[in-house]
Write an enzyme that holds these catalytic residues in place. Structure first.
Site, PDB file in Angstrom:
ATOM      1  N   GLU A   1      -2.427   0.208  -4.655  1.00 18.27           N
ATOM      2  CA  GLU A   1      -2.440  -1.067  -3.621  1.00 18.27           C
ATOM      3  C   GLU A   1      -2.438  -2.205  -4.595  1.00 18.27           C
ATOM      4  O   GLU A   1      -2.899  -2.211  -5.628  1.00 18.27           O
ATOM      5  CB  GLU A   1      -3.702  -1.000  -3.105  1.00 18.27           C
ATOM      6  CG  GLU A   1      -4.212  -0.551  -1.660  1.00 18.27           C
ATOM      7  CD  GLU A   1      -5.456  -0.922  -1.187  1.00 18.27           C
ATOM      8  OE1 GLU A   1      -5.481  -1.769  -0.427  1.00 18.27           O
ATOM      9  OE2 GLU A   1      -6.402   0.165  -1.246  1.00 18.27           O
TER      10      GLU A   1
ATOM     11  N   ASP B   1       0.860  -1.155   0.111  1.00 16.43           N
ATOM     12  CA  ASP B   1       0.193   0.047   0.124  1.00 16.43           C
ATOM     13  C   ASP B   1       0.848   1.253  -0.039  1.00 16.43           C
ATOM     14  O   ASP B   1       1.745   1.467   0.976  1.00 16.43           O
ATOM     15  CB  ASP B   1      -0.810   0.024   1.143  1.00 16.43           C
ATOM     16  CG  ASP B   1      -2.135   0.844   1.181  1.00 16.43           C
ATOM     17  OD1 ASP B   1      -2.067   1.852   0.048  1.00 16.43           O
ATOM     18  OD2 ASP B   1      -2.705   0.872   2.130  1.00 16.43           O
TER      19      ASP B   1
END
Lengths: 367, 371
Positions: free
Chosen positions: A112, A15
């Site tokens: 992500e 992330d």
């Protein structure tokens, strides 16, 4: 039957930290160290914060917050207009880094992605080291930071990546999963939003451990299909594979007719023409599929599809046409008013078998 | 057309050739058996266009004729019919009626003229060997065949023929098996590559005995005949890699271990290996062999030590345990010899004892050791 993967997988969730804001701060030195928000400015109506920098987050500014509210919390905040093209480009660069370490990448958004590193492409030896290497490459080559979560499934990896943000790395091994999930507050569970969390709390379910006390039946009664998912997930079971997006899943063609077809010969003639187009497109992409789908739209705009799968690939005009005819004939088309016919070929085997042919990293070759 | 056949004999024969047939084929007729009746003889053919198998058996029939019968439904019914004579009646429209003591069963057949033609055995060269020799050759090599469709030459077993031997070679680029028989004589030096599927079918259709098998080949096909069972298959049209150059001529370090002990140790230790590599490191020093596997992420670790006879310098070398286990299966002796040179060069596995007419040599490339 509940299938458990034979091999313990190694999944990394990456992330990017405050992605849009970090890219802006990287590209514009004036913004560094300052509270900024990428998103709609408060002058416009209903502007919201897409991403806030960590400096702004200290004041309580969050994603999806109305810009007006952000200014109230942090009067010094600087609003920056989003440059999605720039973020896409950085996202591509990040992906290129992932590709050095694995071929199984599932992007969730620009910032992500899940990586399956069970097959250790570079022979690095451990998933923790792979995640460290990826974070290092993102920092050195792109000047950005990312947080990584490592575990044996997507659910745990994703929660793990959130635990030590920013620039964090968190590994949750199989022996720690059960206890970890038991202590986890319900709102941290994937798919549990505000409404479900509220419902759970009303039922006295505050943590994974609380949910674990309920049977699958009880959970299904309260939450429907999602109940089964919660039942498994609080036991650390999440068999969802990391699914790389495929370039082409199917190739087809269809034809809408100037008048409705009612005679079988007309329909077969139409199928022949469509087959030709499909074959040409398959050739162009050099693909062969195992499944054929015939689509029929009637004069009342009702649409039906019929499909059939074969053990080998449909690879020529004749076999595609024969299969399409057979599917059409099963719908008893004579006399029906048909507006549109379509043929689609799917189930391309090359992508499915990709993983098998690959040899293990570090395995030396004879030739 | 009408004929009478023993249900159990028919089932037994069909089981030999049923494996040729794929489910859900693009050409529906490939899901059928072709029945040909001629003067008290029944021939049944199954094909997938690459491999064709046929059996022949005695029946009672007055007429001659042909029909295609759907294989799956026929097999399912034969499996459930107790042993008895069955009467097959086929009418002009290829409708098949089977009469047993228990009742009548009907299935729609298909026009036999649509059944694909078999390759003709033109310009063939032939040689013979025993069934057991062929089955053994298949068993000792097939496991090492590659699955990689991008390198078609390695997806089959390479047959090398010579006046005084037959040699079968299989490789997946990581390991290689060479099995040689000197009790087989071929008319001339020649070679061809046989795909995996027909070899698998032969393995189960042939008896493990001294029956004589005839093998004939031309540039495109191999034909195998055992009594009333025949098979033909398309050969792989590709060049087998020059494997001779990769066989080390002299690996100086030699270790001898009890095969079953080594195999069991590998099985136990590899449970704890990294599952993407199956890596087990062998550390040989003096008369001790240590096996070690680990997965750092999961904190898995497996270690064992066992006795061996070793002549060489201390060495640590890693292999895919699955490769070693499979290769040890192909060694029939009580002890095996592992010949090594360096941790990045091929190791050789050989049984310590062999029949005079046989020779097995196996090669396996190591895994690079993680630091």
């Amino acid at each position: 039957m509940e299938e458990t993967p034979k091999v313990l997988r190694k999944i990394i969730h990456i992330d990017m930290d405050a992605f849009y804001a970090s890219v802006e701060q990287r590209d514009n030195p004036d913004l560094r160290g300052k509270p900024i928000a990428v998103g709609g400015s408060p002058q416009g109506r209903g502007g919201v914060v897409a991403t806030a920098s960590y400096e702004a987050r200290k004041f309580g500014v969050r994603s999806a917050m109305p810009s007006k509210r952000a200014i109230q919390l942090c009067p010094a905040i600087i609003f920056v207009k989003p440059r999605f093209e720039a973020y896409k480009e950085v996202s591509r660069q990040v992906r290129a880094i992932f590709e050095r370490y694995t071929d199984i990448i599932e992007p969730l958004s620009l910032d992500e992605a899940y990586l399956d590193v069970t097959i250790d492409k570079q022979g690095i030896g451990s998933a923790i080291d792979i995640a460290t290497a990826i974070k290092g490459a993102i920092r050195n080559e792109l000047g950005l930071t990312a947080s990584a979560g490592i575990s044996i499934n997507k659910f745990i990896a994703k929660i793990a990546s959130d635990m030590h943000k920013p620039d964090g790395i968190t590994f949750i091994g199989p022996s720690r999963i059960e206890r970890f999930v038991s202590d986890l507050p319900v709102e941290k569970f994937h798919g549990v939003g505000k409404v479900t969390a509220e419902k759970m709390k009303n039922l006295g379910l505050h943590t994974g451990g609380d949910i674990k006390k309920l049977s699958e039946q009880e959970l299904r009664k309260h939450f429907g299909k999602a109940g089964s998912f919660y039942y498994k997930i609080v036991r650390g079971i999440d068999n969802r594979p990391v699914e790389p997006e495929q370039e082409t899943k199917s190739i087809g063609a269809e034809d809408t007719f100037p008048y409705d077809l009612t005679k079988l010969e007309e329909m077969e003639l139409a199928l022949e023409k469509i087959t030709e187009t499909v074959c040409r497109r398959l050739d162009k992409h050099n693909l062969k599929g195992k499944t054929i789908t015939v689509k029929i739209k009637y004069s009342d705009f009702k649409i039906i599809t019929r499909s059939k799968s074969f053990s080998d690939c449909l690879n020529d005009h004749n076999s595609i046409l024969a299969a399409a005819r057979e599917l059409l004939e099963k719908t008893e088309p004579e006399g029906a008013k048909i507006r549109l016919l379509g043929i689609t070929i799917s189930n391309f085997p090359s992508l499915l078998s990709k993983g098998n042919g690959k040899c293990a990293p570090g395995q030396l070759n004879l030739f | 057309m009408k004929f009478i056949v023993s249900s159990s004999q028919l089932l037994k024969q069909l089981q030999h050739i049923n494996g040729v047939i794929n489910a859900n084929t693009v050409l529906p007729i490939l899901e059928d058996f072709l029945f040909e009746v001629d003067k008290n003889k029944l021939t049944v053919v199954a094909t997938d266009l690459e491999t064709v198998m046929r059996i022949q058996m005695d029946i009672e029939a007055k007429e001659t004729g042909k029909v295609c019968i759907p294989a799956r439904i026929l097999m399912d019914s034969l499996k459930n019919i107790p042993d008895q004579p069955l009467t097959f009646n086929i009418d002009k429209n290829f409708s098949v009626e089977i009469t047993s003591d228990n009742g009548k069963y009907k299935v729609m057949g298909e026009n036999p003229d649509n059944f694909p033609k078999e390759p003709t055995a033109d310009d063939t060269t032939s040689f013979t060997m025993t069934a057991t020799a062929l089955v053994t050759a298949i068993n000792k090599t097939l496991f090492a065949v590659s699955n990689d469709d991008l390198r078609p030459a390695m997806t089959g077993v390479f047959f090398e023929l010579n006046k005084d031997y037959l040699q079968c070679v299989a490789t997946d680029a990581h390991r290689l098996v060479r099995y040689k028989r000197t009790d087989v004589s071929c008319p001339k030096a020649d070679s061809f590559i046989v795909p995996r599927k027909p070899l698998n079918l032969l393995k189960s259709a042939l008896p493990d005995n001294e029956d004589e098998i005839t093998l004939s080949y031309n540039s495109n096909h191999l034909f195998v005949k055992h009594g009333t069972t025949q098979m033909s298959c398309r050969l792989i049209d590709a060049r087998f890699p020059d494997y001779k150059v990769v066989i080390p001529s002299d690996n100086p370090y030699k270790m001898v271990v009890t095969k079953s002990d080594f195999q069991s140790a590998l099985r136990r230790v590899s449970v704890f290996s990294n599952k993407s590599t199956n890596q087990v490191a062998l550390n040989i020093s003096g008369s001790e062999l240590q096996l070690a596997a680990q997965d750092v992420d999961f904190s898995f670790e497996g270690n064992e030590r066992m006795k061996c006879q070793y002549d060489g310098e201390d060495i640590t070398i890693a292999f895919n345990a699955r490769f070693l286990i499979e290769m040890l299966n192909a060694a029939d002796s009580e002890e095996v010899r592992l010949e090594l040179s360096t941790p990045t060069k091929a190791g050789i596995i050989k049984p310590t004892e062999m029949d005079d007419s046989e020779d097995v040599l196996m090669l396996v490339m190591p895994l690079m050791l993680n630091q």
